[in-house]
Write a protein that holds these residues in place. Structure first.
Motif, PDB file in Angstrom:
ATOM      1  N   GLY A  39       0.784  -1.224   0.000  1.00 24.66           N
ATOM      2  CA  GLY A  39       0.000   0.000   0.000  1.00 24.66           C
ATOM      3  C   GLY A  39       0.811   1.267   0.000  1.00 24.66           C
ATOM      4  O   GLY A  39       0.294   2.331  -0.348  1.00 24.66           O
ATOM      5  N   SER A  40       2.087   1.199   0.364  1.00 26.54           N
ATOM      6  CA  SER A  40       2.928   2.398   0.395  1.00 26.54           C
ATOM      7  C   SER A  40       3.661   2.619  -0.920  1.00 26.54           C
ATOM      8  O   SER A  40       4.394   3.590  -1.059  1.00 26.54           O
ATOM      9  N   SER A  41       3.483   1.736  -1.877  1.00 29.37           N
ATOM     10  CA  SER A  41       4.240   1.776  -3.122  1.00 29.37           C
ATOM     11  C   SER A  41       3.315   1.925  -4.320  1.00 29.37           C
ATOM     12  O   SER A  41       2.149   1.530  -4.286  1.00 29.37           O
ATOM     13  N   ASP A  42       3.856   2.487  -5.403  1.00 24.24           N
ATOM     14  CA  ASP A  42       3.197   2.358  -6.690  1.00 24.24           C
ATOM     15  C   ASP A  42       3.326   0.900  -7.136  1.00 24.24           C
ATOM     16  O   ASP A  42       3.973   0.082  -6.470  1.00 24.24           O
ATOM     17  N   CYS A  63      27.341 -11.657   9.482  1.00 24.17           N
ATOM     18  CA  CYS A  63      26.274 -11.496   8.500  1.00 24.17           C
ATOM     19  C   CYS A  63      24.927 -11.813   9.147  1.00 24.17           C
ATOM     20  O   CYS A  63      24.842 -12.566  10.132  1.00 24.17           O
ATOM     21  N   ALA A  64      23.887 -11.213   8.615  1.00 26.92           N
ATOM     22  CA  ALA A  64      22.536 -11.441   9.140  1.00 26.92           C
ATOM     23  C   ALA A  64      21.539 -11.288   8.016  1.00 26.92           C
ATOM     24  O   ALA A  64      21.749 -10.534   7.061  1.00 26.92           O
ATOM     25  N   VAL A  65      20.455 -12.032   8.128  1.00 25.34           N
ATOM     26  CA  VAL A  65      19.296 -11.877   7.237  1.00 25.34           C
ATOM     27  C   VAL A  65      18.081 -11.675   8.131  1.00 25.34           C
ATOM     28  O   VAL A  65      17.890 -12.409   9.108  1.00 25.34           O
ATOM     29  N   ARG A  66      17.293 -10.685   7.801  1.00 23.71           N
ATOM     30  CA  ARG A  66      16.077 -10.406   8.576  1.00 23.71           C
ATOM     31  C   ARG A  66      14.933 -10.162   7.606  1.00 23.71           C
ATOM     32  O   ARG A  66      15.134  -9.679   6.498  1.00 23.71           O
ATOM     33  N   TYR A  67      13.725 -10.492   8.057  1.00 17.53           N
ATOM     34  CA  TYR A  67      12.554 -10.057   7.290  1.00 17.53           C
ATOM     35  C   TYR A  67      11.469  -9.602   8.260  1.00 17.53           C
ATOM     36  O   TYR A  67      11.330 -10.121   9.361  1.00 17.53           O
ATOM     37  N   LEU A  68      10.764  -8.607   7.815  1.00 13.35           N
ATOM     38  CA  LEU A  68       9.743  -7.959   8.630  1.00 13.35           C
ATOM     39  C   LEU A  68       8.457  -7.890   7.822  1.00 13.35           C
ATOM     40  O   LEU A  68       8.443  -7.345   6.710  1.00 13.35           O
ATOM     41  N   GLU A  69       7.375  -8.455   8.350  1.00 11.99           N
ATOM     42  CA  GLU A  69       6.084  -8.258   7.695  1.00 11.99           C
ATOM     43  C   GLU A  69       5.713  -6.785   7.805  1.00 11.99           C
ATOM     44  O   GLU A  69       5.883  -6.163   8.863  1.00 11.99           O
ATOM     45  N   VAL A  70       5.213  -6.223   6.717  1.00  5.76           N
ATOM     46  CA  VAL A  70       5.036  -4.773   6.676  1.00  5.76           C
ATOM     47  C   VAL A  70       3.995  -4.280   7.677  1.00  5.76           C
ATOM     48  O   VAL A  70       3.966  -3.085   7.997  1.00  5.76           O
ATOM     49  N   THR A  71       3.174  -5.170   8.183  1.00  2.00           N
ATOM     50  CA  THR A  71       2.187  -4.775   9.192  1.00  2.00           C
ATOM     51  C   THR A  71       2.669  -5.034  10.612  1.00  2.00           C
ATOM     52  O   THR A  71       1.911  -4.860  11.565  1.00  2.00           O
ATOM     53  N   SER A  72       3.934  -5.437  10.767  1.00  2.00           N
ATOM     54  CA  SER A  72       4.462  -5.816  12.077  1.00  2.00           C
ATOM     55  C   SER A  72       5.597  -4.882  12.484  1.00  2.00           C
ATOM     56  O   SER A  72       6.109  -4.095  11.686  1.00  2.00           O
ATOM     57  N   ARG A  85       5.357   4.509   7.434  1.00  2.00           N
ATOM     58  CA  ARG A  85       5.461   4.718   5.993  1.00  2.00           C
ATOM     59  C   ARG A  85       5.755   3.424   5.242  1.00  2.00           C
ATOM     60  O   ARG A  85       5.556   3.360   4.023  1.00  2.00           O
ATOM     61  N   LEU A  86       6.215   2.400   5.942  1.00  2.00           N
ATOM     62  CA  LEU A  86       6.432   1.111   5.290  1.00  2.00           C
ATOM     63  C   LEU A  86       5.115   0.530   4.800  1.00  2.00           C
ATOM     64  O   LEU A  86       5.045  -0.059   3.716  1.00  2.00           O
ATOM     65  N   ASP A  87       4.052   0.711   5.577  1.00  2.00           N
ATOM     66  CA  ASP A  87       2.715   0.275   5.155  1.00  2.00           C
ATOM     67  C   ASP A  87       1.676   1.048   5.952  1.00  2.00           C
ATOM     68  O   ASP A  87       1.296   0.632   7.041  1.00  2.00           O
TER      69      ASP A  87
END
Length: 742
Positions: free
Chosen positions: A218-221, A328-337, A396-398
């Motif tokens: 929702g925050s992106s074209d 090194c690290a990998v992370r992921y974030l749900e845009v509603t979290s 602003r992420l979502d």
């Protein structure tokens, strides 16, 4: 005689009339030393003595807020005349002491003292956008017509943003250490992926992506579908001792993609480690694979973790030298979290080089897996030489799911608009995506969805917001007595259908719809005389979910079917002895805000005997030699009396249908009541007493007997000063029924 009067008026104008409305001290006849100030050369300058009041209509005139129930908050306006005989207020006059210091949008404020504390109570805070000089034919009377406006005027001039919320957030100067940024919002037919940085290189496209396809961020074209496609972009040079952080949005379908697909690859200039591949694996896991210049795997990296299928994510790859090792690290974030899923690793005995290339959805350096991510989307690819929080973009992420109050506050902060919030800004409706609109249009959109009160901030040149929930069950901010002559004009009730709405349809932008109608009763959609006919309204709102639409429709129906007279305007004159001799009452008038409740007691005998309870929508006021008159624009307050659990006053639900089973005279205290619809009335003594309204008379019920209809009510008569005989079949209702709030 008429000609003589005209000549006298002309002489007064030429001779200057009065030097200002309040003399040198700014004193009006009500004792209010009003001050008019301009912000000149970094300081507030008092110009009150040069503000002119003539024998006619010219005076200080201020309006702000809403004009009526159907409108939105309008820009506030302040009008008066300035004495310009000395040319002070001609911006291009080099002999003026204000030369070069006044002009377009010069700040202005008007204030009076707080009668209770002696502090300042601002009546207006705005800007003067033009300085039109006027004079009479003799050239003796010279003045400037000031027409100043509040902040809403300037905000309405702005242009809608050309980029998405996320694009603007990432390119904000406050975003840290940005080396490369590819939004991936390119339109269909583009032959490369544009960089958002002026010194950045484009990404080349390999394969056949479907550009401008995916819309669920929702925050992106619109973002691309990456089936059979790879994007590759170069990175400008930076210090090799810096960390490297690559982030992007990612959406992989619930069914996943082929195991071994590379989501992202970071290529380093020259090192024992040359490539870092983020690989999709069994069960939707992610692995960070480390390769040397020959394509051989280097031990370390990040082992398989998580499950990214069917989610809207922001993904981060983070690399940082730690002594002789690379963390090194990998992370992921749900845009509603706000909580990220993470895994870390270490590559021992190796040294980082700078990242030279970023590749999205490439084929792996070694292996048989093809390029692309089937039916998947990615975008807003960034490379930074700093490790930052996964939540650094905030809402602003979502913005979807953000409350209306929080959105108003955030947009004001982003635009540098001073903001004042009342009540709980989180106790507001949740909003849908944030479109590319002017900031003021986004703010107004949120206020419309929540049905709160947007206002101009009187304490500073800014905005304020009062949630709808802050309007519920208010104590009066001001109580005035009609019989004590505290009003300066008649009440002028209006019993009309101007704001009636008994058939309401609410639609969500790009979503569903809900309908609510009142089909029975005096305000129902049936033709007269049973009802009043259909009064329709259709509203489109940017709310988060279709699940809220029914509540929205029913609340708007509730607001549109208030069955009582309106009192559109209430006027007072602060020069009246009532206010001059009562500083607390005067201060209460001057302190009124949009959305405050006022009550008029002791109405005249030809009106209903109940107190008149109103919500202030806006106001107009005039100040001259003799008066400080304030006229309040009002709407009925009763719709905002809503239910509160476990409250003696606000927790009673009304009957679905009841009437007198038999006639009663003016002295009867034992009343037979039949229930025509819904459950019978309570007989629990703990629920007593409460008030009912019968034919305009309010009776206090002290006991009810009988478990079936009809029941016998024991009542006290004439609670509201009305007592009379009633016929069988007259409607029986709670005097103050509870409404379920939105």
């Amino acid at each position: 005689m008429a000609g003589l009067a005209a000549r006298v008026a002309a002489w007064q104008r030429r001779m200057g009339g009065t030097p200002g409305p309040f003399g040198g001290s700014g004193e009006a006849s009500d004792g209010s030393p009003v001050k008019v100030e301009l912000f000149i050369a970094g300081a507030w300058v008092d110009i009150t003595s040069l503000v002119m009041t003539r024998s006619g209509s010219e005076k200080i005139s201020i309006t702000r807020g809403q004009a009526d129930e159907a409108g939105q908050t309008e820009r506030s306006v302040c009008r008066f005349q300035l004495n310009n005989r000395n040319g002070y207020f001609s911006p291009r006059n080099p002999t003026s002491p204000y030369y070069g210091q006044i002009g377009r949008n010069t700040p202005i404020r008007v204030h009076v003292p707080d009668p209770s504390t002696g502090g300042k109570l601002y009546r207006f805070w705005g800007e003067i956008s033009s300085w039109p000089t006027r004079w009479d034919t003799s050239g003796s009377d010279i003045w400037v017509d000031v027409d100043a406006a509040g902040i809403l005027r300037r905000l309405a001039q702005g242009a809608a943003p050309t980029h998405s919320v996320l694009y603007n957030a990432i390119t904000d100067p406050g975003f840290e250490s940005l080396l490369a940024y590819w939004p991936c919002e390119d339109i269909s037919g583009s032959i490369s992926i544009a960089s958002a940085l002026t010194n950045g290189s484009t990404m080349t496209i390999s394969g056949y992506p479907t550009l401008s396809y995916y819309q669920d961020f929702g925050s992106s074209d619109l973002l691309p579908d990456m089936t059979d496609a790879t994007f590759s972009g170069g990175v400008q040079g930076y210090l090799t001792t810096s960390p490297a952080q690559c982030r992007f949005l990612l959406s992989i379908p619930p069914e996943g993609v082929s195991n071994g697909k590379v989501v992202c690859a970071l290529v380093m200039k020259s090192s024992a480690v040359t490539t870092w591949e983020l690989v999709y694996g069994t069960g939707g896991t992610l692995t960070l694979r480390v390769l040397d210049s020959t394509g051989a795997t280097v031990s370390g990296g990040v082992s398989a973790f998580g499950d990214v299928r069917g989610k809207r994510l922001r993904v981060s790859i983070e690399l940082q030298q730690n002594g002789s090792n690379i963390d090194c690290a990998v992370r992921y974030l749900e845009v509603t979290s706000t909580e990220a899923t993470s895994a870390t690793g270490t590559v021992t005995g190796k040294t980082m080089a700078r990242v030279t290339d970023v590749k999205m959805a490439p084929a792996p350096v070694s292996g048989a897996v093809s390029r692309g991510l089937d039916f998947s989307t990615l975008g807003h690819v960034t490379l930074q030489n700093a490790i930052t929080s996964m939540t650094d973009l905030g809402e602003r992420l979502d913005p979807s799911g953000e409350t209306a109050g929080a959105r108003v506050q955030r947009i004001c902060a982003e635009e540098g608009i001073p903001f004042d919030g009342l009540g709980d800004l989180s106790d507001t409706v949740t909003m849908g995506p944030q479109a590319k609109k002017k900031p003021i249009d986004l703010i107004s959109e949120a206020a419309e969805a929540d049905l709160g009160v947007l206002s101009e901030n009187l304490a500073v040149f800014g905005l304020g917001y009062r949630p709808r929930t802050h309007l519920y069950n208010q104590d009066p901010a001001l109580t005035l007595s009609y019989s004590s002559n505290q009003l300066s004009s008649s009440l002028d009730p209006v019993d009309d259908d101007q704001f009636t709405r008994n058939d309401v349809t609410v639609t969500r932008q790009d979503g569903g719809m809900a309908h609510a109608a009142l089909t029975t009763g005096a305000m129902g959609t049936a033709d007269p005389p049973t009802g009043i006919g259909v009064y329709g309204e259709s509203v489109t709102l940017n709310v988060e979910s279709d699940a809220t639409l029914a509540d929205q429709a029913n609340w708007r129906l509730h607001m549109g079917t208030v069955d009582e007279a309106r009192y559109p305007q209430i006027s007072v004159n602060l020069a009246h002895a009532t206010f001059v001799n009562n500083p607390a009452l005067k201060a209460a008038v001057l302190s009124l805000r949009q959305g405050d409740r006022i009550v008029i007691t002791s109405p005249p005998s030809w009106l209903p005997p109940d107190d008149i309870s109103l919500i202030v929508l806006g106001l107009s006021e005039t100040i001259d030699h003799f008066e400080h008159r304030i006229t309040l624009n009002c709407a009925p307050e009763s719709p905002y009396q809503v239910g509160v659990l476990d409250s003696a006053e606000h927790a009673r639900l009304d009957t679905a249908g009841s009437e007198l089973a038999s006639a009663l005279d003016s002295s009867t205290t034992s009343v037979s009541v039949s229930t025509t619809s819904g459950p019978v009335w309570t007989t629990d003594s703990a629920d007593m007493p409460f008030d009912v309204r019968v034919g305009g008379e309010v009776m206090r019920v002290t006991a009810i007997s009988g478990s079936s209809s009809p029941q016998t009510f024991t009542v006290t008569r004439s609670v509201n000063g009305i007592v009379k005989s009633h016929s069988a079949g007259v409607d029986v209702r709670l005097a103050n029924p509870t409404t379920i709030a939105l």
